[in-house]
Design an enzyme around this catalytic site. Sequence first.
Site, PDB file in Angstrom:
ATOM      1  N   GLU A  91      61.322  17.846  45.314  1.00 54.04           N
ATOM      2  CA  GLU A  91      61.597  19.104  46.019  1.00 54.04           C
ATOM      3  C   GLU A  91      62.644  18.980  47.125  1.00 54.04           C
ATOM      4  OE1 GLU A  91      56.956  20.446  45.145  1.00 54.04           O
ATOM      5  OE2 GLU A  91      57.754  20.648  47.183  1.00 54.04           O
ATOM      6  N   GLU A 119      53.890  19.736  36.235  1.00 57.40           N
ATOM      7  CA  GLU A 119      52.774  20.249  37.053  1.00 57.40           C
ATOM      8  C   GLU A 119      52.357  21.638  36.559  1.00 57.40           C
ATOM      9  OE1 GLU A 119      54.732  18.050  40.992  1.00 57.40           O
ATOM     10  OE2 GLU A 119      53.690  19.974  41.255  1.00 57.40           O
TER      11      GLU A 119
HETATM   12  O1  G3I Z   1      42.779  14.044  52.514  1.00 59.26           O
HETATM   13  C1  G3I Z   1      42.519  15.069  53.460  1.00 59.26           C
HETATM   14  C2  G3I Z   1      41.053  14.990  53.868  1.00 59.26           C
HETATM   15  O2  G3I Z   1      40.878  13.780  54.606  1.00 59.26           O
HETATM   16  C3  G3I Z   1      40.745  16.176  54.771  1.00 59.26           C
HETATM   17  O3  G3I Z   1      39.354  16.157  55.058  1.00 59.26           O
HETATM   18  C4  G3I Z   1      41.047  17.476  53.954  1.00 59.26           C
HETATM   19  C5  G3I Z   1      40.751  18.693  54.814  1.00 59.26           C
HETATM   20  O4  G3I Z   1      41.826  19.430  55.070  1.00 59.26           O
HETATM   21  O5  G3I Z   1      42.459  17.477  53.613  1.00 59.26           O
HETATM   22  C6  G3I Z   1      42.755  16.419  52.732  1.00 59.26           C
HETATM   23  O6  G3I Z   1      44.109  16.459  52.477  1.00 59.26           O
HETATM   24  C7  G3I Z   1      44.445  17.507  51.534  1.00 59.26           C
HETATM   25  C8  G3I Z   1      45.088  16.830  50.303  1.00 59.26           C
HETATM   26  O7  G3I Z   1      45.580  17.849  49.388  1.00 59.26           O
HETATM   27  C9  G3I Z   1      44.095  15.969  49.548  1.00 59.26           C
HETATM   28  O8  G3I Z   1      43.067  16.730  49.045  1.00 59.26           O
HETATM   29  C10 G3I Z   1      45.479  18.390  52.208  1.00 59.26           C
HETATM   30  O9  G3I Z   1      44.819  19.126  53.240  1.00 59.26           O
HETATM   31  C11 G3I Z   1      46.031  19.402  51.166  1.00 59.26           C
HETATM   32  O10 G3I Z   1      47.114  20.129  51.758  1.00 59.26           O
HETATM   33  C12 G3I Z   1      46.594  18.617  49.980  1.00 59.26           C
HETATM   34  O11 G3I Z   1      47.018  19.587  49.051  1.00 59.26           O
HETATM   35  C13 G3I Z   1      47.856  19.025  48.034  1.00 59.26           C
HETATM   36  C14 G3I Z   1      49.262  19.616  48.190  1.00 59.26           C
HETATM   37  O12 G3I Z   1      50.091  19.136  47.103  1.00 59.26           O
HETATM   38  C15 G3I Z   1      49.905  19.201  49.493  1.00 59.26           C
HETATM   39  O13 G3I Z   1      51.171  19.707  49.562  1.00 59.26           O
HETATM   40  C16 G3I Z   1      47.277  19.498  46.681  1.00 59.26           C
HETATM   41  O14 G3I Z   1      46.006  18.866  46.470  1.00 59.26           O
HETATM   42  C17 G3I Z   1      48.225  19.117  45.534  1.00 59.26           C
HETATM   43  O15 G3I Z   1      47.794  19.713  44.335  1.00 59.26           O
HETATM   44  C18 G3I Z   1      49.634  19.626  45.855  1.00 59.26           C
HETATM   45  O16 G3I Z   1      50.509  19.175  44.824  1.00 59.26           O
HETATM   46  C19 G3I Z   1      51.882  19.560  44.940  1.00 59.26           C
HETATM   47  C20 G3I Z   1      52.703  18.456  44.296  1.00 59.26           C
HETATM   48  O17 G3I Z   1      52.445  17.239  44.927  1.00 59.26           O
HETATM   49  C21 G3I Z   1      54.172  18.791  44.366  1.00 59.26           C
HETATM   50  N1  G3I Z   1      54.446  20.107  43.802  1.00 59.26           N
HETATM   51  C22 G3I Z   1      53.628  21.206  44.271  1.00 59.26           C
HETATM   52  C23 G3I Z   1      52.152  20.842  44.166  1.00 59.26           C
HETATM   53  C24 G3I Z   1      51.300  22.013  44.646  1.00 59.26           C
HETATM   54  O18 G3I Z   1      51.529  22.248  46.018  1.00 59.26           O
END
Ligand code: G3I
Length: 370
Positions: free
Chosen positions: A156, A261
């Site tokens: 990205e 994705e």
């Molecule tokens: O690991 C922490 C945990 O310790 C904490 O308790 C919890 C509470 O907020 O957050 C956890 O982190 C989260 C992480 O996923 C793991 O679950 C983050 O808040 C959350 O923002 C993160 O979301 C991920 C997101 O990327 C971040 O940008 C999504 O799961 C994931 O599906 C998403 O994937 C992205 C690709 O990498 C790139 N393209 C877009 C796609 C969708 O956004």
Amino acid sequence: MRLVFPAFLLAAVVCFASENNSARRLKNVFKDDFHIGAAVNRSQIYGRAPKAGVLLAEQFSSITPENVMKWSSIHPKPDEYNFEPADKYASIGEENSMFVAGHTLIWHNQTPDWVFENADGSEVSRKELLKRMREHIFKVAGRYKGRVHGWDVVNEAIEDDGSLRNTKWREIIGDDYIAKAFEYAHQAAPDAELYYNDYNMYRSEKRKAAAELAEKLQSRGLRIDGIGIQGHWGLNHPSAAEIQKSIDAFSSLGLKVMITELDLTVLPSAWEHRGADISQNYELRKEINPFPDGLPANMQRKLSNRYQQLFALFTRNSGKISRVTFWGVHDGCSWRNNWPVSGRTDYPLLFNRNCEPKRAFNEVVKAGRK
Ligand code: G3I
């Protein structure tokens, strides 16, 4: 009267069942077309979701780490690497003879602030940030040499208007941070395929910019094997024609194309409500979370038709597309349930929250058999 099944009949039933069963496995249906994959999350990696684990091994020939190989997870502090979840992830791929993807080495999201700061909080220099980028890539891509078959090296980096995204990487290093990342990734993992990955790649300006980025790397003699089209799409958008243009634009450069994705939201757009807490707002909830208790038949039909259309397109391009990966194993673990508004109930994948195939799954299998 006791029913006695002659042995051969029983054998026939069992054989038909397993035959039928294996013919209903995505990895078998598309084995001559492309890898069919799914993104796996931490609980699946740690075996805390056994049903999803069985489904993963049964249906998919490739995996991608949803979060455990991202900088914030795998390298949370300057001298601290957290390899355990990523090691487990790679082992799942090996145990199931899968194509193991790595996601992602360099991104503007999920990268800790310390990466760009000196101990006193001031911004690091170009030289220092290049050193940190190189060390991270050598540690991570180097560790999974021969185990990760293809890396999303940079994720990205292009805006929808085709301009380079302003990120800390670009501000501190400059535009060549992308080329440096590909250079280091190839040095660290010489056998791994290297990809540029992005969303909204059906937009003409972004498609053009991504193609130019790849050509620039190629002209500098840097290895790039493919371009990842994320595929976070909807029921009506983008059109098959727009997607076809991107597949052609990238494959005409001799590059592999991956749908990296894939998921199809069935929910109304809630972008203007991002961050809202719908649990407190009944009217908003009704408006932007209309299917909390199950997806109605007419929506199931729309989703099935859309997936059928897309997989007809993908199989038509199986010479150009090397992998199609869903962004999650089943509806229950999709990021779409919590983005842009948390607490919604979406149905963007082929398997329901009980890991059972949906109507859309049948259409995809049919599309694959043609
Ligand atoms: O690991 C922490 C945990 O310790 C904490 O308790 C919890 C509470 O907020 O957050 C956890 O982190 C989260 C992480 O996923 C793991 O679950 C983050 O808040 C959350 O923002 C993160 O979301 C991920 C997101 O990327 C971040 O940008 C999504 O799961 C994931 O599906 C998403 O994937 C992205 C690709 O990498 C790139 N393209 C877009 C796609 C969708 O956004």
